[in-house]
Design a protein around this motif. Structure first.
Motif, PDB file in Angstrom:
ATOM      1  N   ILE A 443       0.835  -1.208   0.000  1.00 18.46           N
ATOM      2  CA  ILE A 443       0.000   0.000   0.000  1.00 18.46           C
ATOM      3  C   ILE A 443       0.865   1.253   0.000  1.00 18.46           C
ATOM      4  N   VAL A 444       1.923   1.236   0.791  1.00 24.23           N
ATOM      5  CA  VAL A 444       2.841   2.381   0.828  1.00 24.23           C
ATOM      6  C   VAL A 444       3.457   2.614  -0.547  1.00 24.23           C
ATOM      7  N   LEU A 445       3.896   1.545  -1.190  1.00 16.92           N
ATOM      8  CA  LEU A 445       4.489   1.665  -2.526  1.00 16.92           C
ATOM      9  C   LEU A 445       3.458   2.160  -3.534  1.00 16.92           C
ATOM     10  N   SER A 446       2.238   1.622  -3.445  1.00 24.53           N
ATOM     11  CA  SER A 446       1.176   2.039  -4.373  1.00 24.53           C
ATOM     12  C   SER A 446       0.869   3.521  -4.225  1.00 24.53           C
ATOM     13  N   TRP A 447       0.725   3.994  -2.985  1.00 21.65           N
ATOM     14  CA  TRP A 447       0.430   5.414  -2.754  1.00 21.65           C
ATOM     15  C   TRP A 447       1.578   6.289  -3.244  1.00 21.65           C
ATOM     16  N   SER A 448       2.794   5.808  -3.076  1.00 20.69           N
ATOM     17  CA  SER A 448       3.946   6.587  -3.522  1.00 20.69           C
ATOM     18  C   SER A 448       3.893   6.810  -5.031  1.00 20.69           C
ATOM     19  N   ILE A 449       3.549   5.757  -5.785  1.00 19.92           N
ATOM     20  CA  ILE A 449       3.503   5.877  -7.248  1.00 19.92           C
ATOM     21  C   ILE A 449       2.294   6.699  -7.690  1.00 19.92           C
ATOM     22  N   ILE A 450       1.146   6.512  -7.024  1.00 18.17           N
ATOM     23  CA  ILE A 450      -0.043   7.297  -7.382  1.00 18.17           C
ATOM     24  C   ILE A 450       0.203   8.782  -7.112  1.00 18.17           C
ATOM     25  N   SER A 451       0.864   9.097  -5.989  1.00 10.89           N
ATOM     26  CA  SER A 451       1.188  10.493  -5.676  1.00 10.89           C
ATOM     27  C   SER A 451       2.131  11.072  -6.719  1.00 10.89           C
ATOM     28  N   PHE A 452       3.078  10.247  -7.156  1.00  9.44           N
ATOM     29  CA  PHE A 452       3.992  10.692  -8.212  1.00  9.44           C
ATOM     30  C   PHE A 452       3.221  10.966  -9.502  1.00  9.44           C
ATOM     31  N   ALA A 453       2.342  10.037  -9.877  1.00  9.33           N
ATOM     32  CA  ALA A 453       1.559  10.213 -11.109  1.00  9.33           C
ATOM     33  C   ALA A 453       0.672  11.449 -11.028  1.00  9.33           C
ATOM     34  N   LYS A 454       0.165  11.745  -9.846  1.00  5.56           N
ATOM     35  CA  LYS A 454      -0.723  12.903  -9.657  1.00  5.56           C
ATOM     36  C   LYS A 454      -0.006  14.212  -9.943  1.00  5.56           C
ATOM     37  N   GLN A 455       1.318  14.221  -9.802  1.00  2.00           N
ATOM     38  CA  GLN A 455       2.085  15.431 -10.067  1.00  2.00           C
ATOM     39  C   GLN A 455       1.977  15.849 -11.534  1.00  2.00           C
ATOM     40  N   SER A 456       1.649  14.906 -12.406  1.00  2.00           N
ATOM     41  CA  SER A 456       1.535  15.242 -13.831  1.00  2.00           C
ATOM     42  C   SER A 456       0.354  16.155 -14.113  1.00  2.00           C
ATOM     43  N   LEU A 457      -0.563  16.302 -13.151  1.00  4.45           N
ATOM     44  CA  LEU A 457      -1.705  17.207 -13.327  1.00  4.45           C
ATOM     45  C   LEU A 457      -1.295  18.669 -13.180  1.00  4.45           C
ATOM     46  N   ASP A 458      -0.162  18.900 -12.548  1.00 11.04           N
ATOM     47  CA  ASP A 458       0.360  20.257 -12.382  1.00 11.04           C
ATOM     48  C   ASP A 458       1.110  20.640 -13.663  1.00 11.04           C
TER      49      ASP A 458
END
Length: 1015
Positions: A443-458
């Motif tokens: 879960i920690v790894l998954s959230w880390s990657i999702i948070s990284f992917a979310k940065q592409s919205l900026d």
């Protein structure tokens, strides 16, 4: 002299082997008898002769007193022994029934039921108990291993010796004996087999250990062949044994297990593989393939066969760390290089995924250490970007993140092609002590990657860091992750199913699994993640113009996954982000910049989501709102006063193509809940499509899109239409077919140059295939409610439509075009279906059209493709059955078409049915007939025999008179008699009688194929 004798034996064995024997014009039975005789009476003796020849000169070779001819004798003898052991043994009891060997040794780690090692063109060796003395009890194996070891030691300084005929032949024989299995071993709980493998391993380990020294020697110019052969030997051992037994094989020789050795070897190979080398250093690629295949074999099992020791888990963990660090280093170094200079890294997608899958298996074997390891690496590089300043170039970090996304996606998920995707069992069963969501490594790894992917919205972050290539990895990862973890099936059902090897687990593992399966569930963070992913998808479609690979991944992978499961769709359509995507598709021009095929996929995905609305009207209104602007736009284009003036402009053609692709995508998504609105959509553009078909008659791409839309539209609607709706649809299709035919669309001018004719042939192939699919869909049995025809004045005669369609399409199909496999399959599927359902309409075709169908059936019956032959046999069956039943009823049947006639040149032309009777008997008796077609052949032959009984008797008599061998003649006569006279066969074509003839033909083919098939 000995060398010549061995060469003669090589030729002899090759001649008696089915795969390499020379055609001699003799019956198949004779060849099989020779093969069996060679195997039972001579093969082992030949092997022993060659062994004696090798023994006679071995001492001189070991003492370095042998001359060149004596070394040649030894190498040839060993090579011949290898050839003998490559024989396809058929008389071995284990080849016929290995159930006893399974019960005797399977529970002790030996796996005698393993199939071929197909990837590396190697097979298991099962000669049977008759070979026990020659291969096992005589000390032959020990002599061979010692002989090679001594000679190897004497030539250790000679780098060329390892590729000498003697060295290669000896190693090939040793590796082949590694795959020895079956009933040649006694029923002793696998003791002798384990001893045999351990003995070989004790010698083979010298070929590959120590890995760093071997690798250094290879870099210095030594041949890699010995090391590669050693890896093949390890692969054979891994294939034959359970994971635990494989690991234990080495423990009697070393203080560690075989898996530890395997990990050490793989580390060295990987480190060499990722280093840029010149063209001569290509051995690492082959070595890595074999190593990863071994890991796939030992870690890809389930249950007890997959148990691995603590040492093995530690070795796998260390190996995975080395793999990741080596690849990250290579990725960073390749960041500033041209693609041509980094080919080791930018490999094909299929090869890359195959390699990463094997890496993932290694990671899952030690999941409790490898997942936290990946989390640390990803977090460190994500943090570097977050802290980055303008003076620091992030290129290397981004390249490392790209590779980490790929390997993490493979570790956490399976591809799931064609299957319901589940969380991998190793992931579910790991982390047994973790019961808190924020502490679960996955879960920690998954959230880390999702948070990284979310940065592409900026926009600022996207422009600075998220290149199209990196976004491809992000989208690829999200597609696999969503399919596995977002609102998973078990969690959606409120169930936490226990996998097969979870039985007996206590509360902690179950709690850990519950945490893992529910953290992205419907009632947790699922909707938040879903919203983020939709917005990321919208970004890739609108902010990366021209990036077809990225947008293809978004449309074909990620968005498709989102609408695949209804319980996810329910949440999806309620999100504002999804409604924004639908509004952009329907009303904005932005998404028209996408590739036309991607617009089709996007339309299909958006319409698929409609099935998740609670009530029917909402679903249909959603589709109307989505596709209404498309139909209105297309109608507006086709109604323009200046249409002819602007239609041929490139932007107009592009816009029409995009609209057609969108309509086609919506049609492909037709479901019961949305059928009404899709049919309204199709009806709204019918007149426009006819107008466009006339207008774009010279634009083959547009014509093809129109035809494909109609094909998909008809296919999607066939199961739902009333008689009135059927009439509308069929009349439209008839107009379409007539317009296509009237403009000679699809015809090829013979005066065209070769290149233009080839191009026209290809375009014609695509059009005709679409037309065939259209006719097949129209004549689908579920198209019309037949029960309402008598009271409905608007009912349509589907058979009449097909009749007209056949007259239009059939003249356009040549035998040359039938060489296109897909067109051929569609054509014969249609013809077989028509003859089975509407034989009377086919019989009414004019002579030219009917003869053309018969010629194509003649072509298809002799085709190489089993499916096409099957369809043609079904068509012949339908044709002959129709004629026979009609004649029995006193009707005309095929009429003049079934009778013999004369051509204009006066030559006799046999009737259609008699021609197919001759052809089928010729095929069954003299050709390499495939037994899987026996049922279809019987169904076709039986009505032909009933229709042409006199001819059948004459044919049988002709065949018998040609046989000069009295024994074969008698057997053949008995077989023909039994074919039509046994099993209470009658002259009826009912189901039971057909079944009896099928059984008779099966017996007939088994009886005669051996002596009638000439090789």
């Amino acid at each position: 002299m000995q060398s010549a004798g061995i060469s003669f034996l090589e030729s002899l064995v090759s001649e008696f082997s089915p795969g390499t024997s020379t055609g001699m014009g003799l019956p198949k039975d004779y060849h099989e008898q020779c093969h069996s005789s060679m195997e039972l009476n001579y093969l082992k003796e030949f092997y022993c002769w060659a062994k004696s020849a090798a023994l006679n000169v071995a001492d001189k070779i070991v003492s370095c007193y042998a001359n060149i001819s004596e070394e040649k004798v030894c190498s040839r003898a060993l090579r011949f022994m290898f050839q003998v052991l490559n024989w396809n043994f058929k008389s071995s009891p284990s080849a016929l029934d290995n159930s006893s060997s399974k019960s005797n040794s399977g529970s002790f780690g030996i796996r005698p039921d393993m199939g071929l090692l197909k990837k590396f063109e190697r097979s298991l060796l099962e000669p049977g108990p008759l070979w026990h003395d020659a291969l096992l009890s005589s000390g032959h194996m020990l002599w061979l291993l010692n002989f090679y070891a001594i000679v190897r030691q004497k030539h250790s300084s000679d780098m060329l010796w390892f590729d000498s005929p003697l060295a290669v032949s000896a190693r090939q024989l040793i590796v082949q004996l590694c795959s020895l299995t079956g009933t040649i071993f006694p029923s002793d709980d696998g003791e002798m087999h384990i001893k045999h493998l351990t003995q070989i391993l004790s010698a083979v380990i010298e070929w590959v250990e120590p890995p760093n020294i071997i690798s250094g020697a290879l870099r210095s110019g030594r041949s890699e062949s010995e090391m590669i052969d050693g890896f093949h030997a390890l692969l054979s051992m891994a294939t034959l044994t359970s994971t635990m037994l494989f690991d234990n094989l080495l423990r009697s020789l070393r203080p560690f297990g075989t898996i530890h050795l395997l990990a050490t070897l793989t580390c060295e190979v990987v480190q060499t593989y990722v280093i840029k080398n010149d063209d001569e250093q290509t051995w690492s690629s082959e070595a890595l393939d074999i190593m990863l295949e071994i890991w796939t074999v030992i870690l890809g099992r389930s249950g007890n066969d997959m148990k691995i020791s603590a040492e093995g888990i530690s070795s796998a963990s260390n190996l995975f760390s080395t793999i990741v660090e080596s690849h990250l280093k290579a990725a960073a170094e390749s960041a500033f290089e041209d693609d041509s200079e980094a080919d080791y890294f930018h490999v094909s997608v299929s090869r890359r995924d195959e390699t990463l899958y094997a890496y993932a298996l290694i990671a899952r074997a030690a999941v409790e250490t490898t997942v936290p390891f990946l989390t640390r690496l990803f977090s460190e590089r994500f943090a570097l970007l977050s802290q980055n300043n303008e003076r620091m170039d992030p290129t290397q970090t981004l390249e490392e993140l790209y590779w980490l996304l790929l390997i993490t996606g493979h570790v956490l998920t399976d591809s799931g092609e064609g299957e319901t995707v589940l969380v991998p069992e190793a992931i579910q069963d790991g982390f047994s002590g973790v019961t808190e969501e924020l502490q679960h490594p996955v879960i920690v790894l998954s959230w880390s990657i999702i948070s990284f992917a979310k940065q592409s919205l900026d926009p600022k972050m996207r422009n600075a860091y998220f290149s199209p290539r990196l976004m491809e990895a992000v989208i690829w990862f999200l597609a696999r992750w969503v399919d596995t973890y977002l609102m998973p099936i078990d969690a959606a059902k409120g169930q936490l199913g226990i996998s097969g090897h979870d039985e007996g687990l206590q509360q902690h593992p179950q709690s850990s699994k519950k945490v893992l399966l529910s953290f992205a569930g419907q009632h947790s963070q699922g909707e938040t993640i879903l919203d983020t992913i939709i917005r990321i998808s919208m970004t890739t479609l609108t902010s990366y113009p021209g990036e077809n690979e990225l947008q293809a991944l978004t449309c074909w992978k990620l968005l498709v996954v989102l609408v695949r499961r209804r319980h996810v769709c329910i949440h999806l359509v309620a999100l504002e982000s999804w409604r924004d995507l639908a509004r952009a598709f329907a009303n904005e021009r932005t998404l028209f910049s996408l590739n036309a095929r991607l617009q089709r996929s996007l339309a299909e995905t958006l319409v698929c989501a409609a099935s998740s609305f609670k009530d029917l009207e909402t679903s249909n209104q959603y589709v109307r709102d989505l596709m209404g602007p498309m139909t209105a736009y297309l109608v507006d284009i086709s109604s323009r006063n200046d249409l002819k003036a602007v239609a041929q402009q490139a932007d107009a053609i592009y816009m029409v193509s995009c609209l057609l692709e969108r309509l086609r995508g919506a049609s492909r998504a037709t479901q019961p809940r949305t059928q009404k609105s899709i049919f309204e959509m199709g009806c709204a553009v019918m007149n426009s499509l006819l107008t466009l078909l006339e207008l774009y008659k010279n634009q083959s791409a547009v014509v093809y899109l129109i035809l494909k839309f109609v094909v998909d539209f008809v296919e999607g609607e066939v199961a739902f239409l009333s008689a009135k709706e059927t009439s509308i649809l069929v009349n439209f299709c008839l107009q379409l077919l007539r317009i296509y035919s009237s403009h000679n669309i699809g015809k090829i001018s013979l005066s065209l140059s070769t290149s233009l004719q080839s191009e026209a042939q290809t375009e014609k192939y695509k059009d005709l295939r679409a037309l065939l699919q259209l006719l097949t869909n129209i004549c689908s049995k579920d198209l019309v409610d037949f029960s309402s025809f008598s009271n409905d004045a608007e009912s349509t005669d589907i058979a009449e439509v097909i009749y007209v369609g056949l007259h239009i399409v059939t003249p356009l199909i040549s035998l040359e075009l039938l060489k296109y496999p897909k067109l051929s399959c569609d054509y014969f599927a249609l013809i077989s279906h028509l003859l089975e359902v509407y034989p009377e309409k086919v019989a009414q075709l004019n002579k030219e059209a009917f003869d053309h169908i018969v010629r194509t059936l003649d072509f298809g019956v002799c085709h190489q493709d089993v499916d096409i032959v099957d369809k043609c046999l079904r068509a012949v069956n339908a044709l002959a059955s129709y004629h026979y039943k009609e004649k029995i009823a006193g009707k005309e049947g095929l009429g003049a078409k079934a009778l013999s006639s004369e051509e204009s040149n006066g030559e006799f032309q046999q009737s259609i049915l008699s021609y197919f009777l001759r052809l089928l008997i010729q095929l069954l008796l003299y050709q390499d007939f495939r037994m899987e077609l026996a049922g279809s052949a019987a169904d076709a032959l039986f009505p032909l025999v009933l229709c042409e009984q006199d001819l059948y008797q004459r044919l049988v008599q002709e065949i018998l008179e040609k046989q000069s061998n009295p024994a074969i003649k008698t057997r053949l006569a008995s077989a023909f008699y039994a074919l039509t006279s046994t099993n209470q066969l009658s002259s009826s074509l009912d189901r039971n009688n057909r079944f009896r003839f099928r059984k008779n033909l099966q017996v007939f083919l088994i009886e005669v194929s051996g002596f009638m098939r000439i090789i």
